[in-house]
Design an enzyme around this catalytic site. Structure first.
Site, PDB file in Angstrom:
ATOM      1  CD  GLU A 181     -90.273 -11.049  76.627  1.00 22.85           C
ATOM      2  OE1 GLU A 181     -90.195 -11.578  77.750  1.00 22.85           O
ATOM      3  OE2 GLU A 181     -89.876  -9.896  76.401  1.00 22.85           O
TER       4      GLU A 181
ATOM      5  CG  HIS B 137     -91.612 -16.415  80.830  1.00 20.27           C
ATOM      6  ND1 HIS B 137     -92.582 -16.467  79.852  1.00 20.27           N
ATOM      7  CD2 HIS B 137     -90.483 -16.025  80.212  1.00 20.27           C
ATOM      8  CE1 HIS B 137     -92.039 -16.119  78.694  1.00 20.27           C
ATOM      9  NE2 HIS B 137     -90.760 -15.851  78.887  1.00 20.27           N
TER      10      HIS B 137
ATOM     11  NE  ARG C 137     -83.833 -12.717  83.356  1.00 18.96           N
ATOM     12  CZ  ARG C 137     -84.314 -13.242  82.211  1.00 18.96           C
ATOM     13  NH1 ARG C 137     -84.109 -12.638  81.053  1.00 18.96           N
ATOM     14  NH2 ARG C 137     -85.011 -14.358  82.228  1.00 18.96           N
TER      15      ARG C 137
ATOM     16  CG  PHE D 186     -87.306 -10.315  73.605  1.00 19.22           C
ATOM     17  CD1 PHE D 186     -87.643 -11.082  72.508  1.00 19.22           C
ATOM     18  CD2 PHE D 186     -86.860 -10.964  74.750  1.00 19.22           C
ATOM     19  CE1 PHE D 186     -87.539 -12.471  72.558  1.00 19.22           C
ATOM     20  CE2 PHE D 186     -86.747 -12.345  74.805  1.00 19.22           C
ATOM     21  CZ  PHE D 186     -87.088 -13.102  73.706  1.00 19.22           C
TER      22      PHE D 186
ATOM     23  CG  LEU E 212     -89.499 -20.254  78.068  1.00 15.98           C
ATOM     24  CD1 LEU E 212     -90.171 -19.173  78.898  1.00 15.98           C
ATOM     25  CD2 LEU E 212     -87.994 -20.021  78.027  1.00 15.98           C
TER      26      LEU E 212
ATOM     27  NE  ARG F 153     -89.356 -12.500  79.856  1.00 19.46           N
ATOM     28  CZ  ARG F 153     -88.261 -13.227  79.701  1.00 19.46           C
ATOM     29  NH1 ARG F 153     -87.542 -13.576  80.748  1.00 19.46           N
ATOM     30  NH2 ARG F 153     -87.879 -13.598  78.500  1.00 19.46           N
TER      31      ARG F 153
ATOM     32  CG  HIS G 291     -88.556 -17.500  83.331  1.00 18.08           C
ATOM     33  ND1 HIS G 291     -88.354 -18.684  82.647  1.00 18.08           N
ATOM     34  CD2 HIS G 291     -87.882 -16.536  82.620  1.00 18.08           C
ATOM     35  CE1 HIS G 291     -87.609 -18.442  81.573  1.00 18.08           C
ATOM     36  NE2 HIS G 291     -87.290 -17.159  81.557  1.00 18.08           N
TER      37      HIS G 291
ATOM     38  CD  GLN H 251     -88.511 -12.305  84.384  1.00 18.73           C
ATOM     39  OE1 GLN H 251     -87.706 -12.985  83.762  1.00 18.73           O
ATOM     40  NE2 GLN H 251     -88.597 -10.998  84.226  1.00 18.73           N
TER      41      GLN H 251
END
Lengths: 567, 242
Positions: free
Chosen positions: A247, A234, A379, A118, A244, A279, A344, A232
Site C-alpha cells: 500500500e 489486498h 483492517r 496509508f 504483495l 482496502r 491477504h 481482506q
C-alpha cells in the site's frame, strides 16, 4: 515429555514478542516454530507500522485517539472500541522499543522515524523502513532473542492442543520435523502466534506456510473462532503470482489506472481520498473495473509509479522494484505494474481479548491468528504489524503473570490423552487403499474459495461453495496414504496443513452465508447494505462433528456510535 | 507446456543408499519458478522429496540452494533461464539432513558469535534515537540481508574452515559497526579481527556474485579490515566464542 513454563507457538513477530515479554516478566519460555523464525511471513510485510508519533510535518496534530478512531471507522464499526484504542495507545511505546532495539527505520530530515500516508488514515501515520518494514522488525526481534538466548525448537510443527477435563490448557503435541518424532510438550501456558491462513484461497499474497491449520488446532479443541467470514483482499497483488505490492506504493503517490488509462478511483470515492481509501473499498473498485470490462485482458489493472521518478522509487520502494524485475521482468520506473486484488489477511481468528486470553485458561493468542477484535470487518494497512507487537507483548505479559504461582510440572495424563485424540484424527484420512490426490484437492478447494467466497459474494454462490467444500472434505478422507519417510516428511506437513484448510474453509463460508449484510470486507450482492439492527455483533463458531455451531458476542461500542462509513 | 530434465541431489539417512542424483522430467510452463518445479516433482512424482520454502517471493531466505553451478533462491529463479539438464544440489559445507535440506546450525552459530544485536552507546531516549538521513544511509543494503546462506555456501574459505565466521556474519557485524546508534564498535572489531574473522577472507567475491539481494559481503569485509587497520587493532588473536 518436555516441560516449559510458557510455550510460544510461532516464531513470527507476535510469537517472538510474546516470548521476549514473557521472559522479561520472569517466566521460563520456549518457542516452537514449524519454520526457522526468520522464515516467518511477518518478514514479508512491506509498507509499515502505524503509530501516532506525529513525526511527519503533515501529521503534527495526530494523536493515538485519532488513530483509534480511524481503526474503528475502518473496521466498519465491528471493532471492539476499547481494544482498538489500546492498540493505538500502545503503539508509540512499542515503536520506540523496536527502534531502541535497533530496527532500521527510514528517517526524516529531522532524524526522527519516517512516516508515510496509508489508506483510511487521516494523517501520515505509518512508520516505515523503506518497503521492508516487516523484514527489519522481524530481524530486529530475532536479534533480541539471540541476545536473550531464547530457547527455540525450530521446525517443530504443533499438531494438537492438550486441554484437561476442565478445559485448562496443559501443553501441545508437536511433530519434530527433522527427526520425524511426535513430541509431548507440557506447559503451564501456551501462546499461539501462528499467523494468517491466506493459502486456503488460491489467489493470495501469503507465504506457502500460511494455511488454516493453526486456527483449526484450537477450534478442534473447543475454542471458538470469531468473525471468520471477514477476509481482506489486498487491492494490489502482482498479476499471476499475487505477490504483495505494498500500500506504500499508493502512499508514496502511486495511482491506479484501467485499460483506458483512466484513474478510476474517482468513480468510487472522493477526490481527496482516491487510491488511499481503505482496502475493502479499493479492492471492490478494482474488481468492478475488471468485471465491467475496463481491465486488461486476463483481468488486471495498472499500478502506475512512473511519475514518482527513479530516485523516489529507489529510495522508498526498492523492494517493490526488485520483485517486479524478478517475477514479471518489468521495471516500475518506466512501466506500470499489472495488479489484481488478492487474498491477504484474516480479520477473524481465535476468539480472545486484548490480553490474548481465550476461553481456555492457560491458552493465549496474539497476532493474525487471533481476533481481539481490533480490525472488525476490515483492517487498515499498517495495523497488522502493530497488532503483532502490541498484542504479542500483552499476551506474553498475561501468560507470565498467569504461570507465576503454578507448579513447574507437566500434566502427562492430559498430554497422553491429547496424543490419542491426535492419532484418531490423523487416522481419519490417508488410510490404505485411499486414492485421492491431496494436492489436487488442495487446488480444487483453493479454486472454490477464490471463485465463490471472494470479494463479491451471493447467497447462492456461497451455498454452492459449501456443497463443494463438503464434497472435498469427504474426498479428503479418502486421500492416498501419507508418505512414510521419517526425516523431513514434508508430505505429512502439507497434508496436515490441508486438513486445516478443509475445516476452516467451511467456517469462513458458513459464516459468510449466515451474515446477510455487507460490512467491511464481507460484501453480499444480495444484501448490499450494512445492517446494524441485525448484524452489529461478532460471529462465534464452535466446532461440532456436524460443522460449526454459531453464536454471537457483543461489539464494544463504548466510545463512538456507529455511523455511515464514507471516504 | 514443455518438458525439462532435472537432476536432483537425493539423500535419505534411513534408506541405506548413498547420496545420489535422480533424474526427473518436469512439465514446465512459461513463467514457472524453480521452486514451483520442485513442488511439481514433490506433488506429482515423489512425495518423499524434501526441501525448504516459505515466502516464494525472495524474502524469507528458506530456499537457497546450488542451482546449475551457482547459488541462489529457488523461488527467484525462472526455469526458462536454466540450461537443461538442471542440476540441483543442497547448500554446500553444511550437513545434509535430507535431499536439499541442510543443517543451518553452524551458519547461525557463526552469526551469533558476532553479537548480532544493537548494543546502544547511550541510554535510550524517551522517544527514538536521533539518526540523520546520512547516518541511516550508511546501513542501507547491510540491513537487507535475509540470511539465506547463498554466500556461505559459495565461500571457498567457509568450505575449508567451518570456524570461519563467514560472509553473512561479517556483513552483519558491519551493519552494527556502521549504525550510529551502536556503541560497541571496538568490541565488534575485536571479534572480527580475531583468527576466524575478516583476515581469513581471500577476497574471492563469490559471496557478492551469488547474493540474491545484490549485497556485497566482500566489500563489507574489506571495510571492516580497513577499520581494524586504521585503529591499529591487534588482529588474528585467538577467538573465544561466548
Amino acid at each position: 515429555m518436555i516441560f516449559h513454563d510458557v510455550v510460544v507457538v510461532g516464531g513470527g513477530l507476535a510469537g517472538m514478542m510474546a516470548a521476549v515479554e514473557a521472559s522479561a516478566k520472569g517466566a521460563e519460555v520456549a518457542v516452537l516454530s514449524k519454520i526457522h523464525p526468520l522464515r516467518s511471513h511477518s518478514g514479508a510485510a512491506q509498507g509499515g507500522i502505524n503509530a501516532a508519533l506525529a513525526n511527519n510535518p503533515d501529521s503534527a496534530d495526530d494523536t493515538p485517539e485519532r488513530h483509534g478512531y480511524d481503526t474503528i471507522k475502518g473496521s466498519d464499526f465491528l471493532a471492539d472500541q476499547k481494544a482498538a484504542i489500546t492498540l493505538a495507545d500502545d503503539a508509540p511505546r512499542v515503536i520506540y522499543q523496536m527502534e531502541h532495539w535497533g530496527c532500521p527505520f527510514s528517517r526524516m530530515e529531522n532524524g526522527k522515524i519516517a512516516q508515510r500516508p496509508f489508506g483510511g488514515a487521516g494523517y501520515p501515520r505509518t512508520c516505515y523502513g523503506a518497503d521492508r518494514t516487516g523484514l527489519y522488525l522481524l530481524h530486529t526481534l530475532y536479534e533480541q532473542t539471540i541476545r536473550l538466548n531464547t530457547r527455540y525448537y525450530e521446525e517443530w510443527m504443533v499438531l494438537q492442543l492438550a486441554l484437561d477435563d476442565s478445559g485448562v490448557c496443559k501443553g501441545v503435541i508437536a511433530l519434530n520435523i527433522p527427526e520425524g518424532k511426535l513430541e509431548l510438550v507440557a506447559a503451564n501456558a501456551v501462546i499461539f502466534g501462528t499467523g494468517g491462513s491466506g493459502r486456503i484461497f488460491g489467489n493470495t499474497t501469503n507465504a506457502l506456510v500460511n494455511s488454516g491449520f493453526a486456527k483449526a488446532i484450537p477450534y478442534w479443541a473447543g475454542i471458538p473462532l470469531k468473525d471468520m467470514e471477514f477476509i481482506q483482499f489486498h487491492p494490489t497483488g502482482l498479476y499471476r503470482s499475487n505477490i504483495l505490492m505494498t500500500e506504500g506504493c499508493r502512499g508514496e503517490g502511486g495511482i491506479l489506472t484501467n485499460k483506458d488509462g483512466e484513474r478510476f478511483m474517482s468513480r468510487y470515492v472522493s477526490e481527496k481520498v482516491m487510491e488511499l481509501a481503505p482496502r475493502d473499498i479499493v479492492s471492490r473498485s478494482i474488481a468492478t473495473e475488471i468485471e465491467e470490462g475496463r481491465g486488461f485482458e486476463g483481468g488486471y489493472v495498472h499500478l502506475d509509479l512512473r511519475h514518482l521518478g527513479r530516485e523516489k522509487i529507489m529510495e522508498r520502494l526498492p523492494g517493490i522494484r526488485e520483485i517486479c524485475l524478478d517475477f514479471v521482468g518489468i521495471d516500475p520506473i518506466d512501466t506500470p505494474i499489472p495488479i489484481n486484488p488478492a487474498t491477504h489477511y484474516t480479520m477473524g481468528g481465535i476468539d480472545c481479548d486484548k490480553d490474548g486470553i481465550t476461553k481456555a485458561p492457560g491458552f493465549y493468542a496474539a497476532g493474525e491468528c487471533s481476533c481481539v477484535s481490533v480490525h472488525g470487518a476490515n483492517r487498515l494497512g499498517g495495523n497488522s504489524l502493530l497488532e503483532t507487537i502490541v498484542f504479542g507483548r500483552r499476551a506474553g505479559e498475561a501468560a507470565a503473570s498467569y504461570v507465576k504461582e503454578l507448579p513447574k510440572t507437566g500434566d502427562e495424563a492430559t498430554l497422553t490423552k491429547a496424543q490419542k485424540a491426535l492419532a484418531d484424527r490423523m487416522n481419519s484420512f490417508g488410510r490404505p487403499g485411499g486414492t485421492e490426490d491431496p494436492y489436487q484437492l488442495r487446488t480444487e478447494l483453493q479454486n472454490v474459495m477464490t471463485e465463490r467466497v471472494g470479494i463479491f459474494r451471493t447467497g447462492e454462490e456461497l451455498e454452492e461453495a459449501m456443497k463443494e467444500i463438503k464434497d472435498l472434505q469427504a474426498r479428503f478422507k479418502n486421500i492416498r496414504p501419507i508418505s512414510h519417510s521419517r526425516v523431513f516428511n514434508m508430505d505429512k506437513v502439507w497434508i496436515m496443513e490441508l486438513s486445516g484448510n478443509m475445516e476452516i474453509s467451511e467456517v469462513i463460508t458458513a459464516g459468510a452465508i449466515r451474515r446477510t449484510e455487507s460490512r467491511g470486507a464481507h460484501f453480499r450482492r444480495d444484501f448490499n447494505k450494512r445492517n446494524d439492527e441485525e448484524w452489529l455483533h461478532h460471529t462465534l463458531a464452535t466446532w461440532t462433528p456436524d460443522g460449526p455451531d454459531f453464536s454471537t458476542s457483543e461489539v464494544d461500542l463504548s466510545k463512538y456510535p456507529p455511523e455511515e462509513r464514507k471516504y | 507446456m514443455s518438458t525439462t530434465t532435472f537432476k536432483i541431489f537425493r539423500y535419505d539417512p534411513d534408506d541405506g543408499r548413498d547420496p545420489h542424483f535422480q533424474t526427473f522430467q518436469v512439465e514446465t510452463v512459461k513463467g514457472m519458478t524453480l521452486l514451483e518445479a520442485l513442488y511439481w516433482i514433490m506433488e506429482h512424482k515423489d512425495p518423499t522429496f524434501a526441501f525448504r520454502s516459505s515466502c516464494r517471493e525472495a524474502n524469507c531466505g528458506s530456499c537457497a540452494m546450488h542451482i546449475n553451478g551457482s547459488y541462489g533462491l529457488a523461488c527467484r529463479t525462472q526455469v526458462d533461464n536454466l540450461k537443461p539438464p538442471v542440476v540441483i544440489r543442497p547448500l554446500a559445507h553444511l550437513q545434509v539432513l535430507k535431499d536439499l535440506v541442510v543443517d543451518m546450525k553452524p551458519f547461525f552459530d557463526n552469526l551469533k558469535a558476532i553479537k548480532p544485536y544493537l548494543i546502544p552507546g547511550d541510554d535510550p531516549p524517551e522517544k527514538e534515537y536521533y539518526q540523520s538521513v546520512d547516518d541511516r544511509k550508511k546501513i542501507d543494503h547491510h540491513v537487507d540481508c535475509i540470511l539465506c546462506g547463498s554466500c556461505y555456501g559459495s565461500c571457498p574459505v567457509a568450505y575449508g574452515d567451518p570456524k570461519y565466521l563467514g560472509p553473512h556474519a561479517l556483513l552483519k557485524a558491519l551493519r552494527f559497526v556502521d549504525d550510529s546508534r551502536d556503541g560497541a564498535t571496538d568490541e565488534r572489531l575485536a571479534i572480527v579481527a580475531s583468527e576466524f574473522g575478516v583476515f581469513r577472507c581471500h577476497t574471492i567475491f563469490n559471496c557478492q556474485l551469488v547474493c540474491p539481494k545484490d549485497l556485497n559481503p566482500t566489500g563489507a569485509i574489506s571495510k571492516l579490515k580497513n577499520k581494524i587497520v586504521v585503529k591499529k587493532f591487534p588482529f588474528m588473536k585467538p577467538f573465544v566464542r561466548t
